[in-house]
Structure formats: structure tokens, C-alpha cells
Design a protein around this motif. Structure first.
Motif, PDB file in Angstrom:
ATOM      1  N   LEU A   1      86.225  66.460 -66.268  1.00  0.00           N
ATOM      2  CA  LEU A   1      86.143  66.634 -64.817  1.00  0.00           C
ATOM      3  C   LEU A   1      86.237  68.095 -64.399  1.00  0.00           C
ATOM      4  N   LEU A   2      86.965  68.892 -65.163  1.00  0.00           N
ATOM      5  CA  LEU A   2      87.147  70.292 -64.791  1.00  0.00           C
ATOM      6  C   LEU A   2      85.828  71.065 -64.776  1.00  0.00           C
ATOM      7  N   GLY A   3      84.852  70.603 -65.551  1.00  0.00           N
ATOM      8  CA  GLY A   3      83.559  71.277 -65.543  1.00  0.00           C
ATOM      9  C   GLY A   3      82.387  70.368 -65.290  1.00  0.00           C
ATOM     10  N   GLY A   4      82.632  69.061 -65.293  1.00  0.00           N
ATOM     11  CA  GLY A   4      81.532  68.110 -65.174  1.00  0.00           C
ATOM     12  C   GLY A   4      81.326  67.530 -63.796  1.00  0.00           C
ATOM     13  N   ALA A   5      82.031  68.061 -62.798  1.00  0.00           N
ATOM     14  CA  ALA A   5      81.898  67.521 -61.442  1.00  0.00           C
ATOM     15  C   ALA A   5      80.930  68.340 -60.599  1.00  0.00           C
ATOM     16  N   VAL A   6      79.986  69.019 -61.273  1.00  0.00           N
ATOM     17  CA  VAL A   6      79.094  69.947 -60.570  1.00  0.00           C
ATOM     18  C   VAL A   6      78.272  69.232 -59.506  1.00  0.00           C
ATOM     19  N   VAL A   7      77.619  68.124 -59.894  1.00  0.00           N
ATOM     20  CA  VAL A   7      76.709  67.432 -58.980  1.00  0.00           C
ATOM     21  C   VAL A   7      77.470  66.865 -57.783  1.00  0.00           C
ATOM     22  N   VAL A   8      78.605  66.241 -58.045  1.00  0.00           N
ATOM     23  CA  VAL A   8      79.386  65.636 -56.967  1.00  0.00           C
ATOM     24  C   VAL A   8      79.929  66.705 -56.029  1.00  0.00           C
ATOM     25  N   GLU A   9      80.395  67.805 -56.585  1.00  0.00           N
ATOM     26  CA  GLU A   9      80.884  68.898 -55.738  1.00  0.00           C
ATOM     27  C   GLU A   9      79.768  69.457 -54.856  1.00  0.00           C
ATOM     28  N   GLN A  10      78.559  69.527 -55.398  1.00  0.00           N
ATOM     29  CA  GLN A  10      77.440  70.047 -54.623  1.00  0.00           C
ATOM     30  C   GLN A  10      77.051  69.081 -53.504  1.00  0.00           C
ATOM     31  N   ILE A  11      77.001  67.789 -53.799  1.00  0.00           N
ATOM     32  CA  ILE A  11      76.600  66.795 -52.795  1.00  0.00           C
ATOM     33  C   ILE A  11      77.594  66.751 -51.641  1.00  0.00           C
TER      34      ILE A  11
END
Length: 322
Positions: A258-268
């Protein structure tokens, strides 16, 4: 015994340094393999109108005129002194950007893990309580849904439904930290954490189900049941207590992701986390932002794995003895 501990600690440190160095090399090389650089990203089509002198001046300003090996070790050496680089887009140092974005992602990861555990562990135990029953099938369906539904699809669907039908879109406002406005912050974190938590709940559910089934087949569970131990106490203390090691391991791995894999969700959801910082850095070809941020993420992942290792050694004495 002391020598073994020391050797284990040395191996841990050596493995951590090797991992971080490998990540640094990989990210550095991959960024240079992508067409374009900071000059073309910043100027766009106007970069073609630059004179050779202007091109050389900009390359010298960004350090692009140096050999790649020199660029790499110069950046790595600067990081050891606390100089993570500078972002021309935001007019801030990368260290300041990271100090602001990392706590946001950490909060989102904690919130997501809590929701994932609240979903995955009870459903996993419920599914394991009676195999091949409707509750087991329902648990398998939930886990398959969590694994198969893409995060971006679930995120956009939930955002559209809540915004259009209920007028609920707190992420459309400026981001509020937990200190500045706790209520608004929790509202802004709820949907992205639900999306991430649902996806993480799937492997936790499966891990819980498998671990509980394995523990329930042991003799001490049958003995405890024969002695009249209440079923709830049996399931929580004896079964779940002995099934915690794989659950903790899976939770730690997912937290690190989660520390690096939440890119898409953070962007949306417009969450200014560290994943979004990397994405914006890639778009603008800001090498220092991407390289330094990814290295921080890798370090955080290693530390989370170390903490997970410590936790399951505390939970299971057999692991400590090995």
C-alpha cells in the motif's frame, strides 16, 4: 546464541542495503530508458526551438550533461546528506514533498488495513467454520471479487455513485489533514480506503480460511472442545490465536504494498500521497522526485517487513526458537 543473533542482524542489514541499492539502480536506469527528459517535459513542443547553446545550458542546469554513472552516484551521495533533490513543478525540495505526502499515504494504508482486517478475518473464519457450505461459498465469492475487480474501476464507480446519487464528494474540496480537520479528513479517506481495503481483504480472507482450517485439524482443538471449552473462546483464543502468524505475514506484505501501490486510487480521489507524488514526477520527467521517492518507499517496505518479522516472532515461540 549471541553470535547467531549478530550474524542474523548482519545478514538483515546486508540484505537491506543490497535491496535498496538494486532498487536505486533499477529506477535510475528505467527512467532514462523512457523517451524524453525534464527539458522536453517542461517545454513540450517548444523544446524543438531551442538553440544548441540553450539546450546545453539547460542540460547543465539539470545535470543531464554528466555521464550516467556520475549522475547516479551524485544523486545517491546527495541523498546521504539529506539532499533528495528539487522539484521544479512544485518549487519545493523533494524531502519537503515526501515529509508531507508520506504521512498521508501511511494514514490511508492504516485505514485500508483496518477495513481489510474487519472484512477478511471474520469472513475467513466464517467460511472455515463449515467447508463447502453456503457461507464458505459466499466467502469465496467475496475473495474472488476482491481479487478480480480492478481498483480503478471500483474507485471510479463508487466515486460516481456517491457524488451523483448522494452528493457526497469530500475529495472535491482541498485536502484536509487529520490535524487540521479530523472529520473532513476521515470523510476524504473513507472511499479510497474502502476501495483498497476491499482488494486487500481478499488475500487476507483466503489466508485466514486456510490457516484456520489447518489449526482446526490439530488434536489440541478437538481436546479443548471435548473438555467443554465454549465455542466462541475456542475459535478466538485457540484457533485464531494459533493461526495469526500467516495472517500477520500477509497483512504486513499488503501494508508494504500500500505504501507504493496506491498510486491509481490516490490519483482518482485526489489524495496527495506519495504514490501520486511519484506519478506526477514521472509525468514531468523529474528524475530526482521519482528516484528519491521510490527509494523512500522501498525503505519503508523493508522496515514494514522487518516489523512483521518481529511481530510473528513475538506471536509464535516456535519461530523464535528456530
Amino acid at each position: 546464541m549471541r553470535g547467531l543473533v549478530r550474524n542474523r542482524a548482519v545478514r538483515r542489514v546486508a540484505g537491506t542495503i543490497g535491496t535498496l541499492f538494486g532498487v536505486a539502480v533499477f529506477v535510475f536506469v528505467m527512467l532514462r530508458a523512457i523517451p524524453g527528459n525534464q527539458i522536453t517535459a517542461g517545454l513540450g513542443t517548444e523544446a524543438a526551438a531551442l538553440t544548441p547553446a540553450q539546450q546545453q545550458a539547460l542540460e547543465r542546469y539539470y545535470g543531464l550533461d554528466q555521464p550516467l554513472v556520475t549522475q547516479f552516484f551524485s544523486w545517491l551521495g546527495n541523498m546521504f546528506t539529506g539532499n533528495f533533490g528539487y522539484s521544479a513543478r512544485s518549487q519545493q525540495s523533494v524531502l519537503d514533498l515526501t515529509l508531507h505526502s508520506l504521512p498521508v499515504t501511511f494514514e490511508l494504508a492504516v485505514f485500508s488495513i483496518v477495513l481489510a482486517l474487519l472484512i477478511g478475518v471474520p469472513l475467513g473464519m466464517l467460511a472455515a467454520s463449515r467447508t463447502n457450505s453456503p457461507r464458505d461459498v459466499a466467502g469465496q465469492v467475496v475473495s474472488l471479487a476482491g481479487l478480480s475487480i480492478p481498483a480503478f474501476l471500483l474507485a471510479t464507480t463508487l466515486l460516481s455513485i456517491f457524488a451523483a446519487s448522494f452528493g457526497f464528494n469530500p475529495n472535491g474540496q482541498g485536502f484536509a489533514t487529520l490535524v487540521d480537520d479530523p472529520l473532513l479528513n476521515l470523510q476524504q479517506m473513507f472511499l479510497p480506503a474502502l476501495v483498497l481495503g476491499f482488494g486487500i481483504a481478499a488475500p487476507i480472507l483466503r489466508t485466514t480460511r486456510t490457516a484456520v482450517l489447518e489449526v482446526r485439524s490439530n488434536d489440541f482443538v478437538r481436546t479443548a472442545r471435548a473438555k467443554g471449552v465454549p465455542e466462541r473462546r475456542l475459535q478466538v483464543r485457540h484457533v485464531l490465536g494459533n493461526a495469526l502468524v500467516p495472517i500477520v505475514t500477509m497483512t504486513g506484505l499488503q501494508f508494504g504494498y500500500l505504501l507504493g501501490g496506491a498510486v491509481v486510487v490516490e490519483q482518482i480521489f485526489s489524495v496527495p500521497g506519495i504514490g501520486r507524488q511519484v506519478l506526477l514526477g514521472i509525468q514531468q520527467k523529474e528524475y530526482a522526485v521519482v528516484q528519491s521517492t521510490v527509494l523512500v518507499i522501498a525503505l519503508a517496505f523493508v522496515l514494514v517487513n522487518l516489523l512483521t518479522d518481529v511481530l510473528y516472532r513475538m506471536i509464535d515461540p516456535r519461530v523464535r526458537a528456530s
